[in-house]
Each structure stands twice: as C-alpha cells, then as structure tokens.
Design an enzyme around this catalytic site. Structure first.
Site, PDB file in Angstrom:
ATOM      1  CB  SER A  31      -0.952   0.012   1.202  1.00  0.00           C
ATOM      2  OG  SER A  31      -0.217  -0.054   2.410  1.00  0.00           O
ATOM      3  CE  LYS A  71      -3.430   1.129   4.849  1.00  0.00           C
ATOM      4  NZ  LYS A  71      -3.298   0.689   3.449  1.00  0.00           N
TER       5      LYS A  71
END
Length: 796
Positions: free
Chosen positions: A701, A744
């Site tokens: 990611s 996140k």
C-alpha cells in the site's frame, strides 16, 4: 476460619479426646446437640463407627469435638429418610443415648468417619435450636436397680442363652467375652438386644422401657425367640444342603462376602455404587450416554475398590452425570432489552450490535436455529472480549471464556483418551460442565495465536467445534460419546485475521472492529473509563473532574493507540495523583484540564508527525495498517552521484521492496510525461528510506507514496504537507485498492491531515467511515498515478 483450618482444629481436638480416662465421669450439660440416626438404634454401653455425610451433622461433630465431645443420639422414626435436606424435631424419637466422640477421621469425598460410644440413656425434654443443627434440653435417665435373687437369675439366664445363640449363629467370640465381663444387668440386656437382628422400631421400643426387671424379662423373651428361629433355620439348612445348586451356592458366598466387607468397614464402596445408580436414575441423559453409563456401572461393580481402575471408572461416571446433556438456560429474546444492555456496556460498535439484534430477531422466529460463529477481528483494547460478555448478559446466557493463546496440544480441545494416566476431557467439555448448561456463550479468545507442534494441530480440532453442520455430534476423546454443541453460541476474537488458517476462517462470520475515533474515545472515557477508575481509587465526582479538553489532550498527546487501554492507564494515573493530594490534606474538587494536565502526566509524549519533519522535495506521507491500528508512514528519497543503483533501507519486507522497484520502473518508463530528464538515471544513485528502521514494514500500500516521493525528488516539486496517500501501483500506473482504510484514515485524522488520496475502488470503504471522522477531511479518489501526482505535487 477456612474449611481446612476448621477441620484441622476438629481433628486435633479428636486426637486429644482419644486418651480421655473415663467419659462416664464427665459432667453432662443441660443442653446438647442432637445427632439423628437413620436405620438403627444406639444402646448404652455400645461403641460404633459411623459415617457422617450430611453437612449439618458434620458441623455438629466439629462443634462437639471442640467443646466437651458429648452429644445426644436419637433415632429417626422412618428408615430411609437420610436424603432429606432437613430433619424436623417431630420426626425423631424422644428417647436416645448420651454419646461421646472418641475418634474422627476425614474420609474421601468430604465425609467424616467417627467412633462414638453410648454412655447413658437420656430423654429429650424440649428442642431449643433447629438451625444449623438440632439442640435440645435433655434429662439423664437413671440406670440403677436393687440386686435380688430374681435379678441374679435373669442375669444368669441372659448370659447362658446368649452363649447358646453365639454358637448357633457364629457370633464373634469377643461378644461372649464381653458379656462375661459386664456386671451391670442393663448393659448386659442392651448388648443382647443389639445382637438379635430386631427391626429399628422393635429396638426403639426396648430402649424406651425403663431400666428394671421388665427390661430384663422382655430381653430374655426376645432372646429365646431368636434362638428358636436360629435352631429352626439350622434344621432347614441341613435338610436342603444336598439340594443346593451352583447358583444358590454363589448367592450364599456373595452374601457372606458382603457380610465380611461390612465387618471390615468396606461398605463405603457399596454406598458409592448405590449413590451412582441413584444418580443415573435421576439424571436426564441421551440414550447413548445412558447405555454407556449403565455398562460402566456394571463394570465398576466387578472391580475391586482398591484397584486403580476403580478410580478411573468412577471419575468417568462422574463426568457423564455432571455434564449438561439436555439442560439449557432460557434465552432472553427481548430485543429492546438487548439493545439497552449493549448500549450501556459499549459506546459505538453499531455494526456488531446490529448483527446481534438480527440474530435475536431470527431466533425469536425460529427457536431451533443453530448458534452463529462470529469472529471479532481488531486491534487490542477495542472491546472484543468485553463485548462478548455484554452479548451473554443481553441474552441471559452463561458466559465462558477460553484463552487459546499459545495452545499447541490438540488434546486441549478434544481431551485425552482414558488409557492415559490423569486423562481429562478437553477445554470445551470442561467449560460446559462448569457452565451447567448446554447453551452458554463461548468466547474463544486469541484464536489467531494458536500454535502447532508434534502434539497435533489445535486449529484442526476446532474445525468440528466451529462448524454448525458438524458440532451437533462433537466427539471428545475422553467421553467417546457425541455431545451436541449446536446450541452453543461461539464468538472468537483475533488481532490479525491472516494468521487464522483458511478452513477455520471459512467457518466463521468475520466482523472487523476498527480503532476508535477521538470523539468515540472521549465518550468512552466519560461514560465508562473515568467512573470505573474513580470507583477503583475510592474517589467521587466531588473529588475529581476532568474537562473534555483535558481528555482530548490525553487522547491526542499522551496516547497513540487504536483502543483505549493506555487512555484508561492515563486516567488511572490522574486518579492516583488526586488521591495523594487528598491524603496530604487537600480539600475541594480538583479540576483537570489541558492547562494543568502536565502536573499529573508529565511532558507531552506525542507530537503531530508532520511537524517533526523538515519538509521539502523527496518526502511523502503514506498511510500504513498495523495490528494495533493505522499509522503514518513517511517515505524519504534522496539522490547522489552514481551509476543508477537503488538502495532501500528501513527494515522493509519483500513486498515493499518490490513496490519500490515497481515505482522506479514506472518513473523511468514515463520520465518524459512526468517532466524528468531521461538521461539522469545513469548518473545518479537513488536511496529510499522509511524511518523507524527498527520496526519491520511490509505490504503493497506504500506504492503511491514511493512514486510521489521519487517524482518529488527528481522534479524538485514539494508534496503537500497536509496530504496523505495510500494505494498499490502497477507498472502501467494504475492505482489498486488496499485494506485497512478506516484505520489509515483515523491515523491521518489524528495527525491533523486534511486531505487524503485513496484508490477509486476503495470508495466503498469511505462510506463506512463515521461522519464525524470524515468531517473536515477531503477525500480524493484516483484511478492512476498521474491523477494522484497532479493532486499531491505543487505546481511549481
């Protein structure tokens, strides 16, 4: 005083009592405890070993031992009433004996084995106590008679006839010796009566006759009747002796063996069998379990009590009888109440509460529905275990928690076979016995931390437990009888779902618990954590008040976590500080806010990550997921003269290294479009570093952040400080979706990030983020890296 201390005092007093010179000389109190007898009658002059099993009678023995060791012993009017919980005074005879306790020994399974002698005859005048055991005012019945010729004749007749009876029925020679040594006519009479095999009612009638010639005449008549019966029995036995077949002989030998065991004091084992058969009749068992229990009982009857096999078989039967095969607790299917209970115990977690309410609604419509297998996955401290307790409370089910962390032996789940020494069922069956119902709520904690070694794979053993299509016949190795687990509601917890084996994960419905937002933590602290800590530190609302701004500052500057455990520790530290002030003389209410928080917690521990960086080209802010929540991930890039080498540092995993290589390949292949000089790559070396190098990092990611950092470095364009990004890249520049979006985003909000770049395919995850988190944050959903770079890099 504990039970063990009380027993030690009792046994110590009993040992001192063994050497008392003459109990008959002891002064008799006016009030004595009353010990009921079941099925036989005590006579003066007798000594007899007794088993004391009833708790109230055991307490009576304890108290008597610790005092003068005297008690009143009377018989129950109805034989076979020993199992009743309470003995009423009207159920007992009024005439009994004065007993003296010589010796006490604790036998297995909590019973007492006592040796008691009867000293005198007494009569109960009135009862003065019924709980915890009976006490009564007593009157001693005098045992004296004037000696004359008739008394001497009766005494001689009793001695002579008793010796004749002893020869006929083979009484022990010690009894003949004893009757010769007795001089008191009444003790002689009572000894004879005790050996006539009379019914308890007949023996009580003789005991109630006043000491005198009438007693001796009645005794002589009963003795003659017994002699006549014995002589007749002897003649019959002689006449049929030749016709006795093998079965009759076997029966006769068994009766003799039974009598011998009784004389040796080994009848307790027979009591065991009797108790187990009664338990079998009372316990509701499935047909297969009942057949197994009956077979095991027959086997137990043939085993010697001294054999180790006896204990193994007895323990197995206890497990069969104690398990809740068909016993359930009624479910509370009140949806409104369930919602209230879960709201009281937990703030937020709406998705999980909704799932439980749906289950209760379906259960209300379909009573025989199998329990669901839920798996709560989330970082530590977000309330996974406590949520299971709330669900059990809302459904009125028993709650059982089993920690699976570090379990490596399959036998922990399935149990050991009975061939092993010390074998026991597995944790599932043990917990069901503890719960006492076949439909508790099982919390299998830390299922992602199961181990595996040469002893087997516990996760494979759980496949049957956690499969509603199979667990109606769960087979424990110890029981070897299928147990129905379909009514059990299983909830498992885990921090990382990837560590759970695929087949096991497939059997569970996974519900993810993300980290809490600042607002959720504030409400949890005010509603749950602070009241709990105030109570734990003996404080009240009048002693301490923490302002909302103070709690927000603790969340923002003193803790960095997905859950609330550290937040609770900081609140506890404040409570300790206030408690110290109160003890040293401070009065009034202590108000803690953002200004005086440093007094109790010390300097600020965490600062916004973006402020700690020297910003410029080559620095990008990525977002990462960790088992304890989301984190900011800074990507730094630097260039130097060289020959086109790429260096990666920061303890990166293989996938992350591949992302860096893919990022550089994309930039080199699209250098012209990105405004990068194509020939410069052969003249420079590039270095990509991810700070906090002691922490392992991996995953795809960070691809977008790596491309952005490199393009920023090579073009001299700075990445916006208030923007963070996440997403996987391909060699063609496509931005692919990633996981852990909510965690996140929460990390970005904690750090003060105002804009977030996400893959377009993660739009579904943005919808699930709470509105109060999304407020003030702008989301950019991009399809490819060019679109992302246009948003992230300054125009100059």
């Amino acid at each position: 005083m504990s039970e063990d201390d009380r027993l030690q005092d009792t046994e110590g007093a009993a040992k001192k009592a063994e050497h008392h010179s003459d109990p008959a000389t002891l002064p008799v109190p006016e009030i004595l405890p009353v010990l009921p007898l079941h099925g036989f009658v005590f006579f003066p002059g007798m000594g007899f070993p007794m088993n004391i099993l009833h708790p109230a009678s055991q307490q009576l023995i304890d108290d008597a031992i610790l005092k003068d060791r005297l008690l009143a012993i009377v018989s129950h009017k109805k034989a076979g009433e020993e199992k009743q919980e309470r003995v009423e005074p009207q159920h007992l005879y009024r005439v009994g004996v004065l007993g003296y306790i010589h010796k006490l020994v604790k036998v297995r399974e909590g019973g007492y084995h006592v040796l008691i002698s009867a000293i005198k005859k007494l009569e109960l005048v009135e009862y003065v106590q019924e709980e915890p055991y009976l006490k009564a005012r007593v009157a001693i019945v005098p045992m004296a008679i004037e000696e004359d010729k008739e008394v001497e004749a009766l005494e001689l007749n009793l001695r002579t006839q008793f010796k004749k009876l002893a020869d006929l029925v083979l009484l022990p020679s010690e009894l003949v010796t004893t009757i010769d040594s007795l001089s008191d006519p009444f003790y002689i009479s009572y000894l004879v009566i005790s050996q006539l095999n009379l019914t308890p009612v007949e023996e009580q009638a003789l005991l109630e006759i006043g000491p005198g010639k009438e007693l001796m005449h009645r005794t002589a008549r009963e003795l003659n009747k017994r002699i006549e019966t014995a002589e007749m029995s002897q003649e019959i036995q002689k006449s049929i002796k030749e016709d006795t077949d093998d079965k009759q002989r076997e029966f006769f030998l068994r009766q003799q063996l039974k009598a011998i065991r009784k004389e040796l004091g080994e009848e307790e084992e027979n009591l065991d069998l009797k108790e187990l058969r009664e338990k079998l009749a009372e316990t509701e068992l499935p047909e297969e379990a009942k057949k197994t229990a009956e077979k095991e009982l027959d086997r137990l009857a043939r085993i010697s009590p001294s054999s180790p096999e006896y204990t193994v078989s007895r323990t197995y039967l206890d497990w069969l009888f104690d398990l809740p095969w068909l016993k359930s607790t009624p479910d509370s299917l009140d949806i409104v109440k369930a919602q209230q209970v879960m709201d009281e115990d937990h703030y937020g977690l709406d998705e999980i509460k909704k799932r439980i309410i749906e289950f209760l609604a379906v259960r209300k419509l379909k009573q025989d529905m199998h329990g669901p297998i839920l798996c709560f996955v989330g970082p530590p401290g977000v309330g996974k275990t406590s949520l299971g307790q709330s669900i059990a409370r809302s459904m009125d089910r028993k709650f059982i928690r089993i920690s699976l962390g570090g379990v490596r032996d399959e036998a922990e789940i399935r149990g050991h076979r009975r061939t092993y020494i010390g074998a026991l069922p597995g944790r599932i069956i043990q917990s069901l016995r503890k719960a006492g119902a076949n439909n508790p709520l099982f919390m299998l904690d830390e299922i992602d931390k199961l181990g595996m070694d040469f002893r087997g794979d516990p996760s494979s053993a759980l496949l049957e437990v956690l499969d509603p299509e199979q667990n109606f016949s769960f087979a424990d190795h110890y029981l070897e009888i299928p147990f129905d687990l379909s009514r059990v509601m299983f909830i498992t917890t885990a921090n990382i779902i990837d560590n759970i084996p695929g087949p096991l994960r497939d059997r569970m419905e996974v519900i993810e618990l993300s980290g809490y937002t600042h607002e959720e933590k504030l409400n949890i602290a005010k509603r749950h954590l602070l009241p709990k800590q105030l109570e734990a530190h003996a404080l009240s609302d009048d002693d301490l008040k923490i302002e909302d701004q103070g709690i927000r500052m603790i969340i923002r500057s003193y803790t960095r976590e997905a859950g609330v455990r550290n937040l609770e520790r900081k609140l506890a530290a404040i409570c300790r500080g206030v408690a110290k002030e109160i003890v040293t003389g401070k009065t009034g209410t202590t108000v803690v806010d953002a200004d005086n928080l440093v007094t109790y917690l010390g300097p600020i521990q965490f600062f916004p990550e973006t402020k700690a960086r020297t910003w410029g080209p080559g620095l990008a802010t990525g977002l990462a997921w960790t088992p304890v929540g989301g984190e900011l991930l800074f990507i730094e890039a630097a260039k130097m003269k060289g020959k086109g080498n790429l260096t990666l540092t920061g303890k990166l995993g293989e996938v992350m290294k591949e992302s860096a290589t893919a990022a550089l390949t994309y930039i080199r292949s699209h250098a012209k479009d990105l405004g990068v000089e194509e020939g410069m790559f052969a003249k420079i070396d590039l270095h990509i570093h991810v700070p906090e190098g002691a922490i392992p990092k991996d995953g795809p990611s960070a691809g977008v952040a790596m491309v952005t950092a490199l393009v920023s470095l090579l073009t001299g364009r700075t990445v916006s400080k208030d923007m963070a990004m996440t997403g996987e890249i391909t060699l063609r520049g496509d931005v692919l979706p990633v996981g852990g979006v909510k965690e996140k985003v929460l990390a970005a909000v904690r750090a003060g990030i105002k804009e977030i770049v996400l893959p377009a395919l993660n739009e579904k995850d943005v919808v699930e983020i709470p509105d109060n988190v999304k407020e003030g944050v702008r989301f950019h959903l991009v399809q490819d890296i060019k679109e992302a770079l246009g948003l992230l890099l300054d125009k100059e």
